[in-house]
Design a protein around this motif. Structure first.
Motif, PDB file in Angstrom:
ATOM      1  N   ALA A  89     -84.869 -70.644  65.383  1.00 34.49           N
ATOM      2  CA  ALA A  89     -85.505 -72.271  64.149  1.00 34.49           C
ATOM      3  C   ALA A  89     -86.844 -72.738  64.811  1.00 34.49           C
ATOM      4  CB  ALA A  89     -84.273 -73.170  64.382  1.00 34.49           C
ATOM      5  N   PHE A  90     -87.103 -73.570  64.767  1.00 27.36           N
ATOM      6  CA  PHE A  90     -88.648 -73.815  65.546  1.00 27.36           C
ATOM      7  C   PHE A  90     -89.517 -73.397  65.850  1.00 27.36           C
ATOM      8  CE2 PHE A  90     -87.520 -78.849  63.657  1.00 27.36           C
ATOM      9  CZ  PHE A  90     -88.721 -78.511  62.542  1.00 27.36           C
ATOM     10  N   TYR A  91     -88.861 -72.982  66.957  1.00 26.35           N
ATOM     11  CA  TYR A  91     -89.790 -71.857  68.400  1.00 26.35           C
ATOM     12  C   TYR A  91     -90.347 -71.148  67.418  1.00 26.35           C
ATOM     13  CZ  TYR A  91     -86.559 -69.394  70.081  1.00 26.35           C
ATOM     14  OH  TYR A  91     -85.822 -68.410  70.821  1.00 26.35           O
ATOM     15  N   ALA A  92     -89.313 -70.154  67.040  1.00 28.15           N
ATOM     16  CA  ALA A  92     -89.386 -68.902  66.580  1.00 28.15           C
ATOM     17  C   ALA A  92     -90.562 -69.179  65.167  1.00 28.15           C
ATOM     18  CB  ALA A  92     -88.440 -68.309  65.734  1.00 28.15           C
ATOM     19  N   PHE A  93     -90.780 -70.305  64.602  1.00 32.85           N
ATOM     20  CA  PHE A  93     -91.851 -70.585  63.241  1.00 32.85           C
ATOM     21  C   PHE A  93     -93.684 -70.532  63.999  1.00 32.85           C
ATOM     22  CE2 PHE A  93     -88.994 -72.119  59.346  1.00 32.85           C
ATOM     23  CZ  PHE A  93     -88.007 -70.760  59.934  1.00 32.85           C
ATOM     24  N   ILE A  94     -93.074 -71.751  64.725  1.00 30.87           N
ATOM     25  CA  ILE A  94     -94.408 -72.212  65.731  1.00 30.87           C
ATOM     26  C   ILE A  94     -95.153 -71.128  66.810  1.00 30.87           C
ATOM     27  CG2 ILE A  94     -95.122 -73.985  67.134  1.00 30.87           C
ATOM     28  CD1 ILE A  94     -93.170 -75.671  66.185  1.00 30.87           C
ATOM     29  N   THR A  95     -93.917 -70.274  67.577  1.00 29.62           N
ATOM     30  CA  THR A  95     -94.417 -68.924  68.013  1.00 29.62           C
ATOM     31  C   THR A  95     -95.806 -68.134  66.880  1.00 29.62           C
ATOM     32  OG1 THR A  95     -93.045 -68.757  69.099  1.00 29.62           O
ATOM     33  CG2 THR A  95     -93.822 -66.943  69.635  1.00 29.62           C
ATOM     34  N   ARG A  96     -94.967 -67.416  65.610  1.00 35.34           N
ATOM     35  CA  ARG A  96     -95.550 -66.546  65.126  1.00 35.34           C
ATOM     36  C   ARG A  96     -96.578 -67.886  64.066  1.00 35.34           C
ATOM     37  NH1 ARG A  96     -91.727 -63.111  63.488  1.00 35.34           N
ATOM     38  NH2 ARG A  96     -93.367 -61.920  62.759  1.00 35.34           N
ATOM     39  N   GLY A  97     -96.689 -68.234  64.120  1.00 38.58           N
ATOM     40  CA  GLY A  97     -97.458 -69.523  62.961  1.00 38.58           C
ATOM     41  C   GLY A  97     -99.236 -69.682  64.353  1.00 38.58           C
ATOM     42  N   LEU A 394     -95.995 -79.647  64.177  1.00 34.94           N
ATOM     43  CA  LEU A 394     -95.510 -78.496  65.069  1.00 34.94           C
ATOM     44  C   LEU A 394     -95.322 -76.818  64.364  1.00 34.94           C
ATOM     45  CD1 LEU A 394     -95.677 -78.620  68.316  1.00 34.94           C
ATOM     46  CD2 LEU A 394     -97.468 -78.261  67.726  1.00 34.94           C
ATOM     47  N   ALA A 395     -94.179 -77.434  63.403  1.00 31.98           N
ATOM     48  CA  ALA A 395     -93.743 -76.363  62.468  1.00 31.98           C
ATOM     49  C   ALA A 395     -94.985 -76.021  60.861  1.00 31.98           C
ATOM     50  CB  ALA A 395     -92.497 -77.030  62.496  1.00 31.98           C
ATOM     51  N   ALA A 396     -95.360 -77.512  60.303  1.00 36.97           N
ATOM     52  CA  ALA A 396     -95.581 -78.000  59.147  1.00 36.97           C
ATOM     53  C   ALA A 396     -97.226 -77.059  59.488  1.00 36.97           C
ATOM     54  CB  ALA A 396     -96.285 -79.463  59.220  1.00 36.97           C
ATOM     55  N   VAL A 397     -98.118 -76.501  60.244  1.00 37.39           N
ATOM     56  CA  VAL A 397     -98.872 -76.250  61.204  1.00 37.39           C
ATOM     57  C   VAL A 397     -98.371 -75.023  61.014  1.00 37.39           C
ATOM     58  CG1 VAL A 397    -101.248 -76.698  62.328  1.00 37.39           C
ATOM     59  CG2 VAL A 397    -100.107 -78.487  62.097  1.00 37.39           C
ATOM     60  N   ALA A 398     -97.907 -74.968  61.354  1.00 36.24           N
ATOM     61  CA  ALA A 398     -97.497 -73.636  61.146  1.00 36.24           C
ATOM     62  C   ALA A 398     -97.099 -72.479  60.756  1.00 36.24           C
ATOM     63  CB  ALA A 398     -95.908 -73.282  62.477  1.00 36.24           C
ATOM     64  N   VAL A 399     -96.922 -73.327  59.039  1.00 41.85           N
ATOM     65  CA  VAL A 399     -96.930 -72.396  57.933  1.00 41.85           C
ATOM     66  C   VAL A 399     -98.196 -72.154  57.534  1.00 41.85           C
ATOM     67  CG1 VAL A 399     -96.056 -72.406  55.594  1.00 41.85           C
ATOM     68  CG2 VAL A 399     -94.945 -73.654  57.904  1.00 41.85           C
ATOM     69  N   PRO A 400     -99.548 -72.295  57.212  1.00 42.56           N
ATOM     70  CA  PRO A 400     -99.707 -71.765  56.267  1.00 42.56           C
ATOM     71  C   PRO A 400    -100.977 -71.283  57.004  1.00 42.56           C
ATOM     72  CG  PRO A 400    -101.228 -73.951  57.057  1.00 42.56           C
ATOM     73  CD  PRO A 400     -99.360 -74.664  57.480  1.00 42.56           C
ATOM     74  N   CYS A 401    -101.078 -71.736  58.833  1.00 38.15           N
ATOM     75  CA  CYS A 401    -101.733 -70.223  59.573  1.00 38.15           C
ATOM     76  C   CYS A 401    -100.952 -68.575  59.663  1.00 38.15           C
ATOM     77  CB  CYS A 401    -101.469 -70.457  61.367  1.00 38.15           C
ATOM     78  SG  CYS A 401    -102.363 -72.223  61.231  1.00 38.15           S
TER      79      CYS A 401
END
Length: 489
Positions: A89-97, A394-401
């Motif tokens: 979930a969250f940490y996977a999204f944030i890691t990829r971004g 952090l997840a919101a920041v990760a999406v465009p990255c």
């Protein structure tokens, strides 16, 4: 159905090789978990009166604005969920971004944040049950046995299959929202105290200093909505059910919260409700339902607040277990926590560990003579809430990255505009919550400062852990939050 390997020796025996029950949850099931975690009845009866007393009759708009903000966040979040199949979930999204160090920090923050949200609520379960017993029978009961009984009950619910939990939450959620709908029906049929009014929507009542406090309460009322993606591995057609459940949960909560707050304002009248909320915040909804429906409904509301808290605990317990399972599979947590029951398809070892940890914390607060509401709930819950808000940011920041680095066919609105807008709005929400932290805790400035720094401190520890893993366990670090080899069923 549960999937096991041929080596399982007997039916129902715990197994290290059993898997979660893929295809068990539909859109409504996942939405039940998310909305139940938010505990709508408890939020309305216990917190909305404070929002009204501080923000006045414009309070319903605060809940709408919070819902709109999180719906904007959900646009990028659910778009990315179609590309990330990990159970983290969250940490996977944030890691990829944002990279592995930030992702590992987010993983630790998620585990501590969700755990804080659950364990603190055992204090609320105790006080809600005490209030209900006092209101119905005039008796006083000690709080510790209530909390311990709740731990056992929730532990059993997490041990059973995920579809069992979905059924339980479905029943409890219908009951708690039903009593609020009953209140709304009584008020609307009788036209409120002085006729129905749309004054709550007027800018003059929304653009007031107290609205900032209302927004802080409103964002807290949505805590846990993002946990839809935690159930991806157990969802039917997750690429469709997860986004649908997310939008359904956010839309329902935003509209329902705003509507019910508006209804209770109509029950007392625009001039009278702020005074009534200030004088007796805990009794506001009970007074309203007694007048417009009857005393029996107030008694029922007391009971349903207890079941609302139980539903919230079960939802958070299941979410934590799946985070622990994912981190155990990553090797960050002990592998034993990743064991899944062969018959129930539940991460039962993680659930047992969570129950034991909850018992230790509850017993510790009891031994220290702490208040179950003012300290166990508020002092443990508040850092958890801030941690989850930070994760959303952090997840919101990760999406465009993330979408900037991969080839995709998604539009700019979903991958750039919406997540950047959500980043700004969520950062504003965190500032509002932190600047009004005393409204959540009622504690001293020193205690409030300590509660605020817990989330960033945990994240910093996670960054240090990432550095240690990169140096000492480079293969584990390199494999962290990697995509599974085969698509989830």
């Amino acid at each position: 159905m549960s999937v096991t390997t041929p080596e399982v020796p007997q039916e129902g025996a715990p197994s290290a090789t059993a898997t979660l029950r893929s295809g068990s949850l539909g859109t409504a099931d996942i939405a039940f978990f998310v909305v139940s975690a938010a505990a709508p009845l408890t939020v309305m009866a216990g917190v909305a009166p404070l929002a009204i007393s501080l923000g006045g009759i414009g309070a319903p708009v605060g809940y709408l604005l919070a819902g709109i903000t999180l719906a904007v966040f959900a646009v990028g979040f659910t778009t990315m969920s179609r590309h990330i199949r990990s159970g983290g979930a969250f940490y996977a999204f944030i890691t990829r971004g944002l990279g592995r160090p930030v992702g590992i920090g987010a993983a630790l923050l998620a585990l501590v944040g969700y755990t804080g949200m659950e364990i603190g609520v055992y204090g609320l379960l105790a006080t809600a049950t005490q209030d209900t017993v006092q209101a119905l029978f005039g008796a006083d009961v000690p709080w510790l046995p209530i909390s311990l009984a709740g731990l056992l009950l929730i532990g059993y619910g997490g041990y059973r299959s995920i579809d069992f939990g979905a059924k339980v939450l479905g029943v409890l959620l219908v009951a708690e929202t039903g009593i609020l709908v009953l209140l709304a029906g009584g008020v609307l049929v009788r036209g409120g105290a002085h006729g129905l009014s749309a004054a709550s929507l007027a800018p003059a009542h929304v653009l007031v200093p107290g609205t900032a406090a209302v927004l802080a309460f409103a964002f807290a009322a949505f805590t846990g909505f993002e946990s839809t993606v935690i159930y991806r591995r157990e969802a039917r057609a997750p690429e469709r059910t997860v986004p649908r459940a997310t939008y359904l949960a956010v839309g329902f909560l935003g509209l329902f919260y705003a509507f019910i707050v508006w209804v209770v304002i109509q029950a007392f009248g625009n001039e009278e409700v702020v005074r009534a909320a200030g004088e007796d915040p805990s009794g506001l909804f009970f007074t309203a339902i007694t007048v417009y429906v009857g005393g029996w409904a107030a008694d029922l509301m007391h009971v349903l607040i207890v079941t609302s808290v139980i539903a919230s605990l079960l939802a958070f317990h299941n979410a934590i277990n799946r985070y622990a399972l994912a981190l155990a599979e990553e090797g960050v947590l002990p592998r034993q926590l990743g064991r899944i029951h062969s018959r129930h398809g539940s991460p039962y070892v993680a659930g047992i560990a969570q129950t034991v940890l909850g018992a230790v914390v509850v017993l510790g607060f009891w031994a220290a003579g702490a208040d179950p509401y003012g300290q166990l709930l508020l002092w443990v819950n508040t850092p958890g809430m801030l941690g989850l808000l930070l994760l959303q940011l952090l997840a919101a920041v990760a999406v465009p990255c993330y979408f900037r680095r991969v080839r995709h066919q998604e539009g700019a609105l979903r991958t750039l505009v919406a997540p950047i807008t959500a980043t700004v709005l969520l950062a504003t929400a965190i500032v509002l919550v932190v600047s009004h932290i005393d409204l959540f805790t009622g504690a001293s400035p020193t205690v409030n400062t300590l509660l605020v720094v817990v989330a960033p401190a945990v994240f910093a520890v996670g960054l240090a852990l990432a550095w240690w893993l990169r140096v000492r366990r480079p293969q584990l670090y390199a494999d962290f939050a990697a995509e599974p080899a085969e698509p989830a069923e």
